[in-house]
Write an enzyme that holds these catalytic residues in place. Structure first.
Site: not given
Ligand code: FE2
Length: 280
Positions: A12, A59, A193, A240
């Site tokens: 996302h 977030h 990431h 995530e």
């Molecule tokens: Fe995220």
């Protein structure tokens, strides 16, 4: 009765929302990323899901350090796109499915999952970017959405095993809802990431693909991956990916892969996308 007909996994990445909003999704950089979603956009037009249980993480848009729910389910009528610093994304409001959401909340809580119930919140790129990837730029999103937010930002975050079990419980909840609804479940986030520190920019193509292999297989090995492995192999934000396990847990033992896509890099992350169908 309601039934879960498919599971979708997708990164996302916020930059992809910017690419859509600024009409850059066919340029040299973004073209190969979005090409991997073309199949899914056509498939969704045919599938016409009534409701999507959309697993994502906030977030620091709706929640911040003052409240950190581990699992939160949106039971509201609608949700507005959050202002993440540059104004809200120019996308439609998200329409909720309160009857089914309250049913799922009740079923999960009686099934020993202590859900936080949210009636009002804004939804950020974690939820709106996957909608753009799968549906493009419609005037109105073509399905109702039940947002299910998972804390993967502040430790302690839930284990993969707990996420998988939550997916199984969501499947039981949906199957006991008496309305005839086509329900999809999406797991978003990842893949590898790391956004900060000396390892910023870390990507791990091999590990990400092994993870997707595991989800396609009939095993539940992925539910036992420890947090430290995500951290070490996929960077600080790779955690995530536990949200994909909620989606996979909801699909039962065996699945059929309808579509798979992987691309490196996008911004400073790896893009992964899977479409799975439960095999009865
Ligand atoms: Fe995220």
């Amino acid at each position: 009765m309601a039934r879960i007909t498919a599971g979708v996994g997708s990164s996302h990445v916020p930059l992809l929302g910017v690419a859509v909003d600024q009409g850059k999704w066919q340029d040299d950089y973004f073209g190969p990323i979005f090409k991997g979603y073309e199949w899914t956009r056509e498939w969704e037009k045919a599938e016409k899901p009534d409701v999507i249980v959309l697993i994502y993480n906030d977030h620091a848009s709706a929640f911040d350090a003052s409240i950190i729910p581990t699992f939160a389910i949106g039971c509201g009528e609608s949700y507005k796109p959050a202002d993440e610093g540059w104004g809200p994304r120019p996308v439609p409001d998200v329409e909720g499915a309160p009857d089914l959401a309250w049913h799922i909340a009740q079923s999960l809580i009686l099934d020993d999952f202590d859900m936080t119930i949210i009636n009002e919140m804004d939804v950020d790129h974690g939820l709106t970017v996957p909608l753009s990837m799968m549906f493009g730029q419609p005037e109105k999103w073509p399905a109702k959405i039940i947002p299910l937010a998972v804390n993967v930002v502040t430790y302690p975050v839930p284990s993969g095993n707990r996420c998988w079990a939550l997916g199984e419980a969501i499947a039981r909840a949906v199957a006991s809802f008496p309305e005839d609804l086509n329900v999809q479940i999406w797991g978003t986030g990842g893949m590898s990431h790391q956004l900060q520190g000396p390892r910023a920019g870390l990507l791990n193509r091999e590990w990400d693909n092994r993870f997707m292999d595991m989800l396609e297989s009939g095993t539940d090995d992925a539910r036992h991956i420890p947090h430290i492995e995500y951290l070490r192999e996929t960077g600080s934000e790779g955690i995530e990916m536990v949200m994909w396990l909620i989606m996979r847990g909801a699909l039962g033992k065996r699945v059929k892969t309808l579509h798979r896509h992987y691309h490196i890099p996008c911004s400073n992350t790896a893009i992964g996308h899977l479409v799975l169908e439960p095999e009865l």
